[in-house]
Motif scaffolding. Structure first.
Motif, short mmCIF file in Angstrom:
data_model
loop_
_atom_site.label_atom_id
_atom_site.label_comp_id
_atom_site.label_asym_id
_atom_site.label_seq_id
_atom_site.Cartn_x
_atom_site.Cartn_y
_atom_site.Cartn_z
N GLU A 42 0.86 -1.19 0.00
CA GLU A 42 0.00 0.00 0.00
C GLU A 42 0.89 1.23 0.00
OE1 GLU A 42 -2.69 -0.28 3.32
OE2 GLU A 42 -3.12 -2.37 2.88
N LEU A 43 0.84 1.97 -1.08
CA LEU A 43 1.64 3.19 -1.21
C LEU A 43 0.69 4.35 -1.47
CD1 LEU A 43 4.49 1.67 -3.37
CD2 LEU A 43 4.58 2.24 -0.94
N PRO A 44 0.35 5.11 -0.42
CA PRO A 44 -0.64 6.18 -0.55
C PRO A 44 -0.08 7.47 -1.15
CG PRO A 44 0.10 6.05 1.71
CD PRO A 44 0.78 4.93 0.96
N PHE A 45 0.98 7.35 -1.93
CA PHE A 45 1.62 8.51 -2.55
C PHE A 45 2.37 8.02 -3.78
CE2 PHE A 45 3.80 7.19 1.40
CZ PHE A 45 4.86 6.51 0.86
N GLU A 46 2.75 8.97 -4.62
CA GLU A 46 3.54 8.66 -5.81
C GLU A 46 4.97 8.32 -5.41
OE1 GLU A 46 2.65 8.54 -9.13
OE2 GLU A 46 0.60 8.71 -8.36
N ILE A 47 5.60 7.47 -6.16
CA ILE A 47 7.01 7.12 -5.95
C ILE A 47 7.90 7.96 -6.87
CG2 ILE A 47 8.72 5.26 -6.19
CD1 ILE A 47 6.80 5.01 -3.76
N ALA A 77 12.73 -5.09 -2.04
CA ALA A 77 11.95 -3.87 -1.82
C ALA A 77 12.29 -2.82 -2.88
CB ALA A 77 12.20 -3.32 -0.42
N LEU A 78 13.57 -2.67 -3.18
CA LEU A 78 13.97 -1.70 -4.20
C LEU A 78 13.41 -2.09 -5.57
CD1 LEU A 78 17.65 -1.07 -3.08
CD2 LEU A 78 15.73 0.55 -2.93
N ASN A 79 13.45 -3.37 -5.88
CA ASN A 79 12.86 -3.83 -7.15
C ASN A 79 11.38 -3.48 -7.22
OD1 ASN A 79 15.31 -4.86 -7.96
ND2 ASN A 79 14.72 -7.00 -7.78
N GLU A 80 10.67 -3.73 -6.14
CA GLU A 80 9.24 -3.42 -6.13
C GLU A 80 9.00 -1.92 -6.25
OE1 GLU A 80 5.09 -4.09 -3.66
OE2 GLU A 80 6.89 -5.14 -2.98
N LEU A 81 9.75 -1.13 -5.51
CA LEU A 81 9.57 0.33 -5.57
C LEU A 81 9.78 0.86 -6.98
CD1 LEU A 81 11.25 1.49 -2.25
CD2 LEU A 81 8.82 1.61 -2.85
N PHE A 82 10.79 0.35 -7.67
CA PHE A 82 11.06 0.84 -9.02
C PHE A 82 9.99 0.40 -10.02
CE2 PHE A 82 14.96 2.30 -7.32
CZ PHE A 82 15.43 3.27 -8.19
N ASP A 83 9.21 -0.60 -9.67
CA ASP A 83 8.05 -0.94 -10.50
C ASP A 83 6.98 0.14 -10.42
OD1 ASP A 83 9.14 -3.23 -11.54
OD2 ASP A 83 7.95 -4.62 -10.32
N TYR A 84 6.98 0.91 -9.33
CA TYR A 84 6.01 1.99 -9.15
C TYR A 84 6.52 3.32 -9.72
CZ TYR A 84 3.20 -0.87 -5.99
OH TYR A 84 2.40 -1.85 -5.45
N GLY A 85 7.81 3.44 -9.95
CA GLY A 85 8.37 4.69 -10.46
C GLY A 85 9.81 4.83 -10.03
N ARG A 86 10.43 5.91 -10.49
CA ARG A 86 11.84 6.15 -10.17
C ARG A 86 11.92 7.23 -9.09
NH1 ARG A 86 16.35 9.25 -11.43
NH2 ARG A 86 18.25 8.04 -11.71
N PRO A 87 12.28 6.83 -7.86
CA PRO A 87 12.38 7.83 -6.79
C PRO A 87 13.59 8.74 -6.99
CG PRO A 87 13.04 5.67 -5.98
CD PRO A 87 12.56 5.47 -7.39
N ALA A 88 13.51 9.93 -6.40
CA ALA A 88 14.66 10.85 -6.44
C ALA A 88 15.80 10.28 -5.60
CB ALA A 88 14.25 12.22 -5.91
N SER A 89 15.46 9.66 -4.47
CA SER A 89 16.47 9.03 -3.62
C SER A 89 15.78 8.04 -2.69
CB SER A 89 17.23 10.07 -2.78
OG SER A 89 16.38 10.65 -1.81
N VAL A 90 16.57 7.12 -2.16
CA VAL A 90 16.08 6.18 -1.16
C VAL A 90 17.07 6.18 0.00
CG1 VAL A 90 15.46 3.79 -0.62
CG2 VAL A 90 15.02 4.70 -2.92
N THR A 91 16.57 6.50 1.18
CA THR A 91 17.36 6.42 2.41
C THR A 91 16.94 5.15 3.12
OG1 THR A 91 17.51 8.82 2.63
CG2 THR A 91 17.79 7.53 4.64
N LEU A 92 17.90 4.30 3.44
CA LEU A 92 17.60 3.04 4.12
C LEU A 92 17.81 3.19 5.62
CD1 LEU A 92 16.85 0.04 4.07
CD2 LEU A 92 19.27 -0.46 3.60
N VAL A 93 16.78 2.81 6.38
CA VAL A 93 16.80 2.86 7.84
C VAL A 93 16.50 1.46 8.36
CG1 VAL A 93 15.71 3.85 9.89
CG2 VAL A 93 16.03 5.26 7.84
N CYS A 94 17.36 0.95 9.24
CA CYS A 94 17.16 -0.38 9.83
C CYS A 94 17.37 -0.31 11.34
CB CYS A 94 18.13 -1.39 9.25
SG CYS A 94 17.90 -1.69 7.49
#
Length: 168
Positions: free
Chosen positions: A80-85, A106-123
């Motif tokens: 569920e992504l309530p915003f554009e990627i 997760a990155l593969n799935e996100l890129f199926d929704y669009g190309r983000p400007a950046s991705v910050t990974l938090v663990c």
């Protein structure tokens, strides 16, 4: 081995994330938690940040490279992504980074929704066992475990860490 307190880690992670985003001049990131533990961590992190930003959730089950070996997890739910990627600055949150394969999925799935400007990974935890060149930008704690040990996060409230011994 004594495991850290997740609440204390979340508090420090919130401060570290604010500093990271400020350094990169990111003012309105979009937050995404990876099911299930990453969503719990994301919820706690958003609360610690005092943010009312919407939270996206990813279920990466179909994107995992071990899907054919392990089969389908019995609790697969839609992402569920309530915003554009496309063009957005994303904060991707997971509970435990081990091999890096969940993050790759997760990155593969996100890129199926669009190309983000950046991705910050938090663990919450980095188990220092990467099989892929993936490292968090913000991490609560880094642990080194024996090959037969795993860490499990339970939650959502309170968040608790448990050390599991697979040899038993």
């Amino acid at each position: 081995m004594s495991l850290p307190n997740p609440a204390a880690l979340i508090s420090q992670m919130a401060a570290d994330l604010n500093a990271h985003l400020a350094q990169r001049a990111i003012s309105e990131p979009r937050f995404i938690g990876i099911r299930t533990g990453g969503v719990w961590v994301a919820q706690a992190l958003l609360e610690a940040l005092g943010s009312d930003s919407p939270l996206g959730t990813l279920d990466v089950s179909f994107y995992r490279d071990d899907f054919s070996q392990n089969g389908l997890h019995p609790q697969v739910r839609p992402s569920e992504l309530p915003f554009e990627i496309e063009g957005q600055h994303l904060v991707l949150i997971d509970d435990v980074l081990m091999s890096g394969r969940t993050i790759r999925a997760a990155l593969n799935e996100l890129f199926d929704y669009g190309r983000p400007a950046s991705v910050t990974l938090v663990c919450l935890l980095d188990l220092n066992a990467a099989e892929l060149p993936i490292r968090p930008n913000v991490v609560g704690a880094t642990l080194s475990l024996a090959a037969h040990e795993r860490v499990k996060l339970s939650g959502p409230a309170p968040l608790q860490l448990e050390l599991q011994d697979l040899a038993l």
